[in-house]
Design an enzyme around this catalytic site. Sequence first.
Site, short mmCIF file in Angstrom:
data_model
loop_
_atom_site.label_atom_id
_atom_site.label_comp_id
_atom_site.label_asym_id
_atom_site.label_seq_id
_atom_site.Cartn_x
_atom_site.Cartn_y
_atom_site.Cartn_z
N ALA A 1 -5.73 -1.24 -3.71
CA ALA A 1 -4.56 -0.35 -3.77
C ALA A 1 -4.47 0.39 -5.10
O ALA A 1 -3.90 1.49 -5.14
CB ALA A 1 -3.28 -1.13 -3.50
N SER B 1 -2.02 -6.58 -6.86
CA SER B 1 -2.06 -5.38 -6.01
C SER B 1 -2.55 -5.79 -4.63
O SER B 1 -3.04 -6.89 -4.44
CB SER B 1 -3.03 -4.35 -6.58
OG SER B 1 -4.37 -4.69 -6.26
N ASP B 2 -2.41 -4.92 -3.65
CA ASP B 2 -3.10 -5.16 -2.39
C ASP B 2 -4.54 -4.67 -2.55
O ASP B 2 -4.91 -4.06 -3.56
CB ASP B 2 -2.37 -4.51 -1.21
CG ASP B 2 -2.66 -5.25 0.10
OD1 ASP B 2 -3.70 -5.95 0.17
OD2 ASP B 2 -1.87 -5.14 1.06
N TRP B 3 -5.33 -4.94 -1.54
CA TRP B 3 -6.78 -4.70 -1.55
C TRP B 3 -7.10 -3.22 -1.89
O TRP B 3 -6.74 -2.34 -1.13
CB TRP B 3 -7.31 -5.06 -0.17
CG TRP B 3 -8.77 -4.94 0.03
CD1 TRP B 3 -9.48 -3.80 0.27
CD2 TRP B 3 -9.72 -6.01 0.04
NE1 TRP B 3 -10.80 -4.08 0.43
CE2 TRP B 3 -10.98 -5.44 0.30
CE3 TRP B 3 -9.63 -7.39 -0.13
CZ2 TRP B 3 -12.14 -6.20 0.39
CZ3 TRP B 3 -10.79 -8.14 -0.04
CH2 TRP B 3 -12.02 -7.55 0.22
N PHE C 1 0.81 -1.22 0.00
CA PHE C 1 0.00 0.00 0.00
C PHE C 1 0.85 1.28 0.00
O PHE C 1 0.41 2.31 -0.46
CB PHE C 1 -0.84 0.06 1.29
CG PHE C 1 -1.96 -0.94 1.38
CD1 PHE C 1 -3.00 -0.91 0.48
CD2 PHE C 1 -1.99 -1.87 2.41
CE1 PHE C 1 -4.06 -1.80 0.59
CE2 PHE C 1 -3.04 -2.76 2.53
CZ PHE C 1 -4.08 -2.73 1.62
#
Length: 738
Positions: free
Chosen positions: A286, A282-284, A251
């Site tokens: 992001a 990607s992260d959640w 993030f």
Amino acid sequence: MIRSRDSFLQLLLAFLALASAAPATAQRSSAARNIDSLLARMTLEEKLGQLNQLSVDSVPIPEDLDLVRKGLVGSFLNLTGAAATHDAQRIAVTESRLKIPLIFGYDVMHGYRTIFPIPLGETASWDPEAAEAAARVAAREAAAAGVHWTFAPMVDIARDPRWGRIAEVSGEDPYLGSAMAAARVRGFQGKDVRAPDAVLATVKVFAAYGGAEGGRDYNTVDLSDRTLREVYLPPYRAAIDAGAGTVMASFNEIGGIPNTASPWLMTTVLRREWGFKGFVVSDWTAVAELLNHGVAGTRADAGKLALEAGVDMDMVSRIYVDDLPALVRAGRIPIAVVNEAVRRVLSAKAALGLFDDPYHGATVEREQAALLAPAHRQLARRVAEESIVLLKNDGQRLPLGASVKTIAVIGPLADDQVAALGSWAGRGDPKDAVTPLVGIKARAGSVSVLYAKGCGITDTATAGIADAVAAAKQADVAVLVLGEAGDMSGEAASRANIDLPGVQQQLLEAVHATGTPIVLVLMNGRPLTIPWAAEHVPAIVESWFLGVETGPALAAVLFGDVSASGKLPATFPRSVGQIPLYYNHKNTGRPTGPDKYTSKYIDLPVTPLFPFGHGLSYTTFAYSDLRLSAPRIAPAGTLKVSVTVTNTGAREAAEVVQLYVHDEVASVTRPVRTLAGFRRVSLKPGEARTVDFQLTAKELGLYNRDMKFVVEPGKFRVFVGGSSVGGLEGEFEVARVR
Ligand code: BGC
């Protein structure tokens, strides 16, 4: 280093043009040819669909299943269970036009159903083989339940215990962290990730997420390239060298560039320097968060930045699938960039064997047989035992002896099944967890066990303290189980104060005042500041969150069936004011000393409460006969370091032998010491063992002023012992090359 996006893009396009111009030849595997032919048949929407990952609550909603039918979803996360994953997969492979299987991802961090100690706790075992075995079990259970891909291991370095996610990582040291990262990847992926008991690993969260300012989750990171490369990056590299199939982008930003939009990190370092061949997720949300970072003004721009940086799959934002088709059609994103990302995702699916068996061998029967299998619990217990750290044991208060006839078990965590599992506990069920109270009762035999909760974890009500005091008064020893709730560490659980929460300190002092001998057992996801306890309580046991076998493991250590053998993977500060506090710090121009004008505080020592690598035993170990294979080696040479460790006490126990090095004079400043080797050895009373280490350029090198990794000539010092403080010392020289 290429930081400019445009020049990066030019390079990327040149690279892709070269790759596609390469003759489609015999070296290309049939899987790659199949992917080529699939790519040739895919519409732009279907391609971007493969890069789209959606989350599922318990079962996918009909709208999401329609997207699967249309080929607009490549992956679900959080959909687990053989039956539920079969249902969704069946739609993908029978009802979508191209029949491309979905890949199911899930956070299997420290167990799927059989929950092991939290990663920080497991690292306290300093036993990579145990971590590998635990990850193997987690993979076996998760894979049987339809999971193809775990979002683990998390390998960030954490020098700040305020950061809640320190619980999920291996602590502060890159060498120990690298060993654990590689072990966990091997454990998750097994020998062949196609096997029905293997899952694809994700090394996360790339990179330096643990460097968040103030320890506040998601916060800004600003690091020198040297610290990034020497401290933060090595565990990611180790995980990739161990074959991790995917990487998750973090993030945070580093120095003004959000990692999700960093071509330098996601492509130059990861793919060019390190040769990573898998895909990046990607992260959640992001990708969408690039708008909050302020580097994109529209969702489409955010998607373009992330995809062109090298983030192949978009977790939850739905930007790639919704907003990028128009950009590609308008010529603002080269189709070659999309194709490359899709190729990577399809290659991972092929590597898992999903084109041959989209269910990856998962069946309801296998799932039932795997979850919480007795052998899994047994391993969880062994790993839990190894993860316990004996911080203090004045007067040999532990193990509990024959004179103890009544034990008062006290504290809000003594009988808390939820907390025992810690954060990110997969599909762990608190009902499976054996609490400290239940474990102690089961082991106590004829010893009577009283129980008083005393207070809540965070509430301020003090009414229960009187009962706890009364119980302590009737007992020969009071075991206080204090600390944090499971969700006080992990994601979005940073703390500005890391002391005992609520009125637990009051409870501790009230019980102490009874005069009954006390043992403090800590349950927590991070180092805590416990200066009062460290001064007044003779015996302190750090148990982290040990998972389903918390109670039996703890009881085994308290009663001395096994000796405590864990060592701290992160420094315990005296106060938050000392943070960041870590053992591998620099000397400074004015090292701490008696003079006023030296580096120190006027109101607190600079030393920690408990240092990195610290952990006591029920036996004693003597270190002797430190030998170095040569007084001088070439820069590319290898030095063998040997030491004899003898169990000089009366009990069998394991010791973690630690080797540290220090480069005495270098072109850039060096840490006062860095971990360069460790070995866990189990010794019977009186037994002696010679432990050998090899020192090579990897352990002795540094990034010089030109950021080149070199071994510089000159004197080095080695330290060998049972913690990062003290130990036997030796010296050698790296010769100048003529
Ligand atoms: C976390 C990741 C995790 C992802 C999916 C995010 O909020 O930062 O570590 O893998 O959620 O659950």
